[in-house]
Design an enzyme around this catalytic site. Structure first.
Site, short mmCIF file in Angstrom:
data_model
loop_
_atom_site.label_atom_id
_atom_site.label_comp_id
_atom_site.label_asym_id
_atom_site.label_seq_id
_atom_site.Cartn_x
_atom_site.Cartn_y
_atom_site.Cartn_z
N SER A 24 0.84 -1.19 -0.04
CA SER A 24 -0.01 -0.02 0.09
C SER A 24 1.00 1.36 -0.14
CB SER A 24 -0.88 0.16 1.25
OG SER A 24 -1.68 1.18 1.31
N LYS A 75 -13.70 -3.37 2.63
CA LYS A 75 -14.63 -2.08 2.47
C LYS A 75 -15.95 -2.02 2.77
CE LYS A 75 -11.38 0.43 -0.38
NZ LYS A 75 -11.28 1.02 -1.74
N ASN A 96 -14.33 3.40 2.98
CA ASN A 96 -12.60 3.52 3.07
C ASN A 96 -12.19 4.10 4.25
OD1 ASN A 96 -13.35 6.02 1.98
ND2 ASN A 96 -11.48 5.98 0.64
N ASP A 111 -13.58 7.50 -1.78
CA ASP A 111 -13.22 6.88 -3.08
C ASP A 111 -14.21 7.48 -4.21
OD1 ASP A 111 -11.13 5.13 -2.50
OD2 ASP A 111 -12.53 3.55 -2.35
N GLY A 136 -15.98 -3.77 -15.13
CA GLY A 136 -15.71 -4.10 -13.62
C GLY A 136 -16.91 -4.25 -12.76
N GLY A 138 -16.91 -4.98 -9.26
CA GLY A 138 -16.69 -5.24 -7.66
C GLY A 138 -17.06 -3.86 -6.98
N ASN A 160 -19.05 -6.22 -17.48
CA ASN A 160 -18.33 -7.06 -16.60
C ASN A 160 -18.24 -8.45 -17.20
OD1 ASN A 160 -16.50 -7.62 -14.18
ND2 ASN A 160 -18.48 -8.34 -13.01
N LYS A 165 -23.20 -9.69 -11.69
CA LYS A 165 -22.85 -8.46 -10.67
C LYS A 165 -23.07 -7.25 -11.16
CE LYS A 165 -18.69 -10.80 -8.97
NZ LYS A 165 -17.18 -10.67 -8.71
N GLY A 256 -5.02 5.76 -11.97
CA GLY A 256 -5.66 5.87 -10.61
C GLY A 256 -4.66 6.45 -9.48
P1 NAP Z 1 -12.84 -6.59 -6.89
O1 NAP Z 1 -14.11 -6.18 -6.07
O2 NAP Z 1 -12.02 -7.79 -6.60
O3 NAP Z 1 -13.36 -6.55 -8.48
C1 NAP Z 1 -12.30 -6.97 -9.58
C2 NAP Z 1 -12.98 -6.81 -10.80
O4 NAP Z 1 -12.05 -7.24 -11.75
C3 NAP Z 1 -14.49 -7.77 -10.84
O5 NAP Z 1 -15.06 -7.08 -11.81
C4 NAP Z 1 -13.56 -9.07 -11.66
O6 NAP Z 1 -14.60 -9.36 -12.73
C5 NAP Z 1 -12.74 -8.15 -12.84
N1 NAP Z 1 -11.66 -9.13 -13.11
C6 NAP Z 1 -10.76 -9.89 -12.39
N2 NAP Z 1 -10.01 -10.74 -13.21
C7 NAP Z 1 -10.30 -10.31 -14.52
C8 NAP Z 1 -10.15 -11.00 -15.81
N3 NAP Z 1 -9.18 -12.00 -15.94
N4 NAP Z 1 -10.95 -10.72 -16.66
C9 NAP Z 1 -11.90 -9.97 -16.64
N5 NAP Z 1 -12.21 -9.29 -15.64
C10 NAP Z 1 -11.56 -9.48 -14.62
O7 NAP Z 1 -11.85 -5.27 -6.93
P2 NAP Z 1 -12.20 -3.77 -6.33
O8 NAP Z 1 -12.21 -3.75 -5.05
O9 NAP Z 1 -13.37 -3.38 -7.04
O10 NAP Z 1 -10.88 -3.17 -6.95
C11 NAP Z 1 -10.79 -3.23 -8.45
C12 NAP Z 1 -9.51 -2.45 -8.87
O11 NAP Z 1 -9.58 -1.17 -8.42
C13 NAP Z 1 -8.13 -3.00 -8.08
O12 NAP Z 1 -7.34 -3.03 -9.35
C14 NAP Z 1 -7.54 -2.11 -7.09
O13 NAP Z 1 -6.43 -2.00 -7.02
C15 NAP Z 1 -8.27 -0.51 -7.87
N6 NAP Z 1 -8.69 0.54 -6.60
C16 NAP Z 1 -8.00 1.83 -7.00
C17 NAP Z 1 -8.12 2.65 -6.24
C18 NAP Z 1 -7.53 4.03 -6.60
O14 NAP Z 1 -7.54 4.93 -5.59
N7 NAP Z 1 -6.85 4.08 -7.61
C19 NAP Z 1 -9.13 2.39 -5.07
C20 NAP Z 1 -9.87 1.21 -4.99
C21 NAP Z 1 -9.55 0.26 -5.84
P3 NAP Z 1 -15.72 -10.72 -12.11
O15 NAP Z 1 -16.80 -10.03 -11.30
O16 NAP Z 1 -16.22 -11.30 -13.43
O17 NAP Z 1 -15.00 -11.54 -11.19
#
Ligand code: NAP
Length: 294
Positions: A24, A75, A96, A111, A136, A138, A160, A165, A256
Site C-alpha cells: 500500500s 470495505k 474506506n 473513493d 468491472g 466489484g 463485467n 454482478k 488511478g
Molecule cells: P474486486 O471487487 O475484486 O473486483 C475486481 C473486478 O475485476 C471484477 O469485476 C472482476 O470480474 C474483474 N476481473 C478480475 N480478473 C478478471 C479477468 N481476468 N478478466 C476480466 N475481468 C476480471 O476489486 P475492487 O475492490 O473493485 O478493485 C478493483 C481495482 O481497483 C483494483 O485493481 C484496485 O487496486 C483498484 N482500486 C484503485 C483505487 C485507487 O484509488 N486508484 C481505489 C480502489 C480500488 P468478475 O466480477 O467477473 O470476477
C-alpha cells in the site's frame, strides 16, 4: 521535521486495516501529508486476518486511534463495526474511511469523491451529459457508478465478465439517479464496440495490474477512437497496457494515482477537521509524480 520528533507522545495515530497491506502507498501518502502540513500525526498499516476485523476495530477504538482507512477486503465488512454511516456510504454500501470521535465510529466513503475530483483535474472536465462505460463489477465499480451518476452523467454502460454482478449495480443506480443504465457481458461489449459510441471508459477491473502488466481487459484488437477519454483506476504500473492502447489511438488517458491521492486528502480532512489547501494538494502531487502517468 527532525526524525527524533517524528512520533511524539502527543501524536495523532491513524492507520490502515487491510490484507495485504505491504504494497500500500497510503502510509507514504498520509505521512507525507502530515509532514507537508506540519501536523504531529503518524499513519500505520495493520494487516488483519480474515474473521478478525471486529477485534481489530475494537483494538483501535480502545487505543484512541483518531481514524483509519479500510481497504481490500474490508470495505463492505467494516460497515458492521461502526456506529454511524455518512451519506457517502449509504448508496454505495462500502466505506474506506472511519473517524473515531470519543469512541463513536463514523464510516465515510471518499473513493467516489476522490475519483470525481481526480478525473476533473487529470482530464480537465467532468462527467455531465457524457456517456460512460464502466468496466468491472466489484466494490470500486459500485462506488464509481454512484459517483458518476450523482454528477450528471448522461448515460452509463456497466460491463463485467460476470454480468450478474453489474445487474445489481444497475438496479441500485436506476433507483437513485435519472442516468439511463444498461449492462453487458465484457466479451459481448468488446465485440459490439463499433456499434456503440461512448465518451469515457473507466477500468475498475484488476486486469493489467502488476505483475500482469501486458494484460488488457479489452483484448489486443479493440478499436479506441481519437478524443475518447480512458481512465484506469490501476496505478501500478503507471501506464497499463489499456492506457497505452488508448494513447496510441489518440485518446486522453489518466491512471488511478490521482484518485488515490484525492481520496487520501479527503480522509485526512475528515480525521483532522481541516481543509487541505490546493497548494498542499499540488505539493502532494509533486511528491508522488513518479507514480502518475508520464
Ligand atoms: P474486486 O471487487 O475484486 O473486483 C475486481 C473486478 O475485476 C471484477 O469485476 C472482476 O470480474 C474483474 N476481473 C478480475 N480478473 C478478471 C479477468 N481476468 N478478466 C476480466 N475481468 C476480471 O476489486 P475492487 O475492490 O473493485 O478493485 C478493483 C481495482 O481497483 C483494483 O485493481 C484496485 O487496486 C483498484 N482500486 C484503485 C483505487 C485507487 O484509488 N486508484 C481505489 C480502489 C480500488 P468478475 O466480477 O467477473 O470476477
Amino acid at each position: 521535521m527532525k526524525i527524533k520528533e517524528y512520533v511524539t507522545g502527543k501524536s495523532w495515530v491513524l492507520g490502515l486495516l487491510g490484507n495485504p497491506v505491504a504494497h500500500s502507498v497510503s502510509p507514504q501518502i498520509h505521512n507525507t501529508l502530515s509532514a507537508l502540513l506540519g501536523i504531529d500525526a503518524v499513519y500505520v498499516p495493520f494487516k488483519v486476518d480474515k474473521g478478525m476485523l471486529g477485534k481489530a476495530v475494537d483494538g483501535l477504538k480502545v487505543c484512541s486511534v483518531s481514524g483509519f482507512n479500510a481497504t481490500i477486503p474490508f470495505k463492505e465488512e467494516i460497515l458492521q463495526y461502526v456506529d454511524e454511516l455518512d451519506e457517502s456510504v449509504k448508496t454505495a454500501g462500502a466505506a474506506n474511511t472511519v473517524k473515531n470521535h470519543n469512541g463513536r465510529l463514523t464510516a465515510f466513503n471518499t473513493d467516489g469523491e476522490g475519483f470525481s475530483r481526480a478525473f476533473e483535474v487529470q482530464m480537465g472536465a467532468g462527467f455531465k451529459g457524457r456517456s460512460a462505460v464502466l468496466l468491472g463489477g466489484g466494490g470500486t465499480a459500485r462506488t464509481l457508478a454512484v459517483a458518476m451518476a450523482a454528477r450528471g452523467l448522461g448515460r452509463l454502460t456497466l460491463v463485467n465478465r460476470t454480468v450478474a454482478k453489474v445487474q445489481d449495480i444497475a438496479q441500485m443506480v436506476s433507483k437513485h439517479y435519472s442516468c439511463p443504465v444498461k449492462t453487458m457481458a465484457l466479451e459481448e461489449w468488446v465485440k459490439a464496440d463499433a456499434s456503440e459510441p461512448w465518451d469515457i471508459l473507466v477500468n475498475t477491473t484488476s486486469v493489467g495490474m502488476h505483475p500482469h502488466v501486458e494484460e488488457t481487459p479489452v483484448g489486443e484488437s479493440f478499436r479506441f477512437r481519437p478524443g475518447q477519454w480512458v481512465y484506469d483506476v490501476i496505478y501500478n504500473p503507471a501506464r497499463t497496457r489499456l492506457l497505452r492502447q488508448a494513447e496510441e489511438a489518440g485518446c486522453k488517458t489518466a491512471n488511478g494515482m490521482g484518485m488515490l491521492l484525492y481520496q487520501a486528502v479527503l480522509a485526512y480532512e475528515i480525521w483532522m477537521g481541516i481543509k487541505v489547501s490546493e497548494e498542499v494538494v499540488d505539493k502532494l502531487f509533486e511528491e508522488f509524480a513518479n507514480y502518475l502517468q508520464k
